[in-house]
Scaffold this active site. Structure first.
Site, PDB file in Angstrom:
ATOM      1  N   ASP A  37      50.004  42.197  35.820  1.00 46.61           N
ATOM      2  CA  ASP A  37      48.923  43.102  36.233  1.00 46.61           C
ATOM      3  C   ASP A  37      48.114  43.412  34.970  1.00 46.61           C
ATOM      4  O   ASP A  37      48.491  43.022  33.859  1.00 46.61           O
ATOM      5  CB  ASP A  37      49.516  44.402  36.815  1.00 46.61           C
ATOM      6  CG  ASP A  37      48.451  45.435  37.161  1.00 46.61           C
ATOM      7  OD1 ASP A  37      47.476  45.076  37.851  1.00 46.61           O
ATOM      8  OD2 ASP A  37      48.567  46.601  36.734  1.00 46.61           O
ATOM      9  N   SER A  38      47.038  44.168  35.149  1.00 46.49           N
ATOM     10  CA  SER A  38      46.242  44.567  33.993  1.00 46.49           C
ATOM     11  C   SER A  38      46.893  45.723  33.227  1.00 46.49           C
ATOM     12  O   SER A  38      46.365  46.154  32.211  1.00 46.49           O
ATOM     13  CB  SER A  38      44.852  45.009  34.451  1.00 46.49           C
ATOM     14  OG  SER A  38      44.982  46.135  35.293  1.00 46.49           O
TER      15      SER A  38
ATOM     16  N   TYR B 157      40.644  45.517  34.498  1.00 47.88           N
ATOM     17  CA  TYR B 157      40.062  44.266  34.977  1.00 47.88           C
ATOM     18  C   TYR B 157      38.887  44.566  35.917  1.00 47.88           C
ATOM     19  O   TYR B 157      37.989  43.766  36.076  1.00 47.88           O
ATOM     20  CB  TYR B 157      41.107  43.458  35.769  1.00 47.88           C
ATOM     21  CG  TYR B 157      42.079  42.643  34.945  1.00 47.88           C
ATOM     22  CD1 TYR B 157      42.137  42.734  33.557  1.00 47.88           C
ATOM     23  CD2 TYR B 157      42.945  41.758  35.577  1.00 47.88           C
ATOM     24  CE1 TYR B 157      43.040  41.983  32.824  1.00 47.88           C
ATOM     25  CE2 TYR B 157      43.844  40.993  34.855  1.00 47.88           C
ATOM     26  CZ  TYR B 157      43.894  41.104  33.480  1.00 47.88           C
ATOM     27  OH  TYR B 157      44.783  40.344  32.769  1.00 47.88           O
ATOM     28  N   GLY B 158      38.961  45.726  36.554  1.00 49.34           N
ATOM     29  CA  GLY B 158      38.021  46.071  37.619  1.00 49.34           C
ATOM     30  C   GLY B 158      36.571  46.193  37.200  1.00 49.34           C
ATOM     31  O   GLY B 158      35.669  46.280  38.030  1.00 49.34           O
TER      32      GLY B 158
ATOM     33  N   CYS C 135      48.303  42.385  41.130  1.00 46.13           N
ATOM     34  CA  CYS C 135      46.989  42.982  40.862  1.00 46.13           C
ATOM     35  C   CYS C 135      46.015  42.386  41.871  1.00 46.13           C
ATOM     36  O   CYS C 135      45.915  41.158  41.982  1.00 46.13           O
ATOM     37  CB  CYS C 135      46.579  42.623  39.436  1.00 46.13           C
ATOM     38  SG  CYS C 135      44.874  43.056  39.034  1.00 46.13           S
ATOM     39  N   ASN C 136      45.316  43.251  42.578  1.00 47.04           N
ATOM     40  CA  ASN C 136      44.370  42.774  43.596  1.00 47.04           C
ATOM     41  C   ASN C 136      43.178  42.075  42.963  1.00 47.04           C
ATOM     42  O   ASN C 136      42.707  41.053  43.451  1.00 47.04           O
ATOM     43  CB  ASN C 136      43.869  43.944  44.432  1.00 47.04           C
ATOM     44  CG  ASN C 136      44.966  44.561  45.264  1.00 47.04           C
ATOM     45  OD1 ASN C 136      45.119  44.249  46.431  1.00 47.04           O
ATOM     46  ND2 ASN C 136      45.768  45.438  44.670  1.00 47.04           N
ATOM     47  N   THR C 137      42.680  42.645  41.860  1.00 43.35           N
ATOM     48  CA  THR C 137      41.496  42.085  41.209  1.00 43.35           C
ATOM     49  C   THR C 137      41.807  40.674  40.695  1.00 43.35           C
ATOM     50  O   THR C 137      41.018  39.745  40.856  1.00 43.35           O
ATOM     51  CB  THR C 137      41.062  42.998  40.038  1.00 43.35           C
ATOM     52  OG1 THR C 137      41.087  44.358  40.496  1.00 43.35           O
ATOM     53  CG2 THR C 137      39.683  42.662  39.558  1.00 43.35           C
TER      54      THR C 137
ATOM     55  N   GLU D 189      45.708  54.493  34.231  1.00 41.40           N
ATOM     56  CA  GLU D 189      46.107  53.799  32.999  1.00 41.40           C
ATOM     57  C   GLU D 189      46.096  54.787  31.828  1.00 41.40           C
ATOM     58  O   GLU D 189      46.941  54.732  30.945  1.00 41.40           O
ATOM     59  CB  GLU D 189      45.132  52.637  32.776  1.00 41.40           C
ATOM     60  CG  GLU D 189      45.616  51.481  31.954  1.00 41.40           C
ATOM     61  CD  GLU D 189      46.906  50.835  32.427  1.00 41.40           C
ATOM     62  OE1 GLU D 189      47.764  50.634  31.554  1.00 41.40           O
ATOM     63  OE2 GLU D 189      47.082  50.531  33.624  1.00 41.40           O
TER      64      GLU D 189
ATOM     65  N   CYS E 260      44.313  48.378  45.167  1.00 40.95           N
ATOM     66  CA  CYS E 260      44.496  48.211  43.721  1.00 40.95           C
ATOM     67  C   CYS E 260      45.904  48.716  43.463  1.00 40.95           C
ATOM     68  O   CYS E 260      46.280  49.790  43.960  1.00 40.95           O
ATOM     69  CB  CYS E 260      43.476  49.040  42.942  1.00 40.95           C
ATOM     70  SG  CYS E 260      43.866  49.191  41.177  1.00 40.95           S
ATOM     71  N   THR E 261      46.679  47.949  42.707  1.00 42.79           N
ATOM     72  CA  THR E 261      48.092  48.308  42.561  1.00 42.79           C
ATOM     73  C   THR E 261      48.304  49.580  41.730  1.00 42.79           C
ATOM     74  O   THR E 261      49.405  50.120  41.693  1.00 42.79           O
ATOM     75  CB  THR E 261      48.893  47.132  41.967  1.00 42.79           C
ATOM     76  OG1 THR E 261      48.257  46.702  40.750  1.00 42.79           O
ATOM     77  CG2 THR E 261      48.963  45.978  42.942  1.00 42.79           C
ATOM     78  N   HIS E 262      47.244  50.036  41.068  1.00 44.29           N
ATOM     79  CA  HIS E 262      47.358  51.317  40.375  1.00 44.29           C
ATOM     80  C   HIS E 262      47.331  52.498  41.368  1.00 44.29           C
ATOM     81  O   HIS E 262      47.803  53.585  41.034  1.00 44.29           O
ATOM     82  CB  HIS E 262      46.199  51.507  39.386  1.00 44.29           C
ATOM     83  CG  HIS E 262      46.354  50.740  38.109  1.00 44.29           C
ATOM     84  ND1 HIS E 262      46.206  49.369  38.031  1.00 44.29           N
ATOM     85  CD2 HIS E 262      46.638  51.154  36.842  1.00 44.29           C
ATOM     86  CE1 HIS E 262      46.385  48.984  36.767  1.00 44.29           C
ATOM     87  NE2 HIS E 262      46.648  50.048  36.032  1.00 44.29           N
TER      88      HIS E 262
HETATM   89  N1  DGL Z   1      45.798  46.981  39.327  1.00 42.73           N
HETATM   90  C1  DGL Z   1      44.686  46.153  39.488  1.00 42.73           C
HETATM   91  C2  DGL Z   1      44.311  45.833  40.896  1.00 42.73           C
HETATM   92  O1  DGL Z   1      45.184  45.838  41.734  1.00 42.73           O
HETATM   93  C3  DGL Z   1      43.568  46.142  38.510  1.00 42.73           C
HETATM   94  C4  DGL Z   1      43.024  47.410  38.049  1.00 42.73           C
HETATM   95  C5  DGL Z   1      42.093  47.231  36.880  1.00 42.73           C
HETATM   96  O2  DGL Z   1      42.534  46.782  35.840  1.00 42.73           O
HETATM   97  O3  DGL Z   1      40.909  47.549  37.049  1.00 42.73           O
HETATM   98  O4  DGL Z   1      43.186  45.521  41.194  1.00 42.73           O
END
Ligand code: DGL
Length: 264
Positions: free
Chosen positions: A8-9, A40-41, A71-73, A151, A185-187
């Protein structure tokens, strides 16, 4: 014993790791958090893909049996490319998320909160259009600040006022007919308690269904025995090790020993 690579990011993928550890407690895991490049977003699709390819190569060379893009992104930007590049199963989080939402929604109106980059790529809409039966609708809402907030541990650093207000603001953009909200988003599952204050219908975290998908893939790798093995989890990041260590210790692994730093 299986060896699973997850990335993930940053800390978001730990929400997926949590479900994976429950589903396969005897597997050995390497977790890579690219927190030196988070979020990453905010990034361009090509930039995200290049980062993911480097991480994919790193995990593949560590001889993992399977890679989970937690991570979805990254899934939206790089799932296809990673599948075309590495000859092992690569699992993303988006299709499991869509499947889980389709199971739960009663009125067939689904909302997804996700990063701006995922929204720009229509990450959920694309998969949804492929697999949803007729009659369902989906809307995506990009939320620029939730990932940086998680984060950066804002809740702990500054208290809950700001995090609550921010989440409330984003959720006000969700139409009232939406009965199911996907945490795209996994966050975001880390903020689920706050999210559920302002969205009081169904909330879907794709992590559980992603772990189910992983178990299906592992069952097809027949030469290994799922029931034995000493579980190990190796944590590696590209940026701040201390923040990651503290977060992981609280959230998932009270016995965590170290977080290594490796820049790819
Ligand atoms: N956790 C990530 C996701 O699921 C990325 C979040 C990020 O880095 O912007 O998209």
């Amino acid at each position: 014993m299986y060896k699973i690579g997850i990335f993930d990011s940053g800390v978001g993928g730990l929400t997926v790791l949590k479900e994976i550890k429950k589903a396969t407690p005897t597997s050995s895991i390497i977790y890579y958090g690219d927190n030196g490049n988070a979020p990453y977003g905010d990034k361009q699709e090509e930039v995200i893909r290049t980062l993911c390819l480097k991480i994919g190569k790193f995990l593949y060379e560590k001889q993992v049996d399977v890679i989970v893009i937690a991570c979805n992104t990254a899934t939206a930007a790089a799932l296809k490319t990673l599948r075309a590049t590495f000859p092992i199963p690569i699992i993303g989080v988006i299709e499991p998320g869509v499947r889980a939402a389709l199971e739960v929604s009663e009125n067939k109106n689904i909302g997804v909160i996700l990063t701006p980059a995922s929204a720009k790529m229509n990450a959920y809409k694309k998969v949804f259009d492929k697999i949803a039966p007729e009659g369902y609708t989906i809307m995506e809402r990009g939320c620029k600040l939730i990932c940086p907030m998680v984060e950066g541990n804002w809740e702990v650093e500054y208290g809950t006022y700001m995090t609550d207000e921010l989440i409330k603001l984003y959720l006000e953009g969700i139409p009232s007919n939406v009965d199911t909200l996907v945490l795209g988003c996994t966050h975001y599952p880390i903020m689920q308690d706050t999210i559920s204050k302002y969205f009081t219908k169904n909330i879907v975290n794709p992590a559980n269904e992603t772990a189910n998908e992983l178990m299906k893939q592992l069952a097809q790798i027949k030469e290994k025995d799922l029931s034995t093995g000493e579980p190990t989890t190796e944590y590696i990041v590209s940026g701040n090790t201390e923040k990651f260590f503290d977060f992981a210790k609280n959230f998932i692994d009270k016995d965590i020993k170290e977080v290594k730093k490796i820049n790819l």
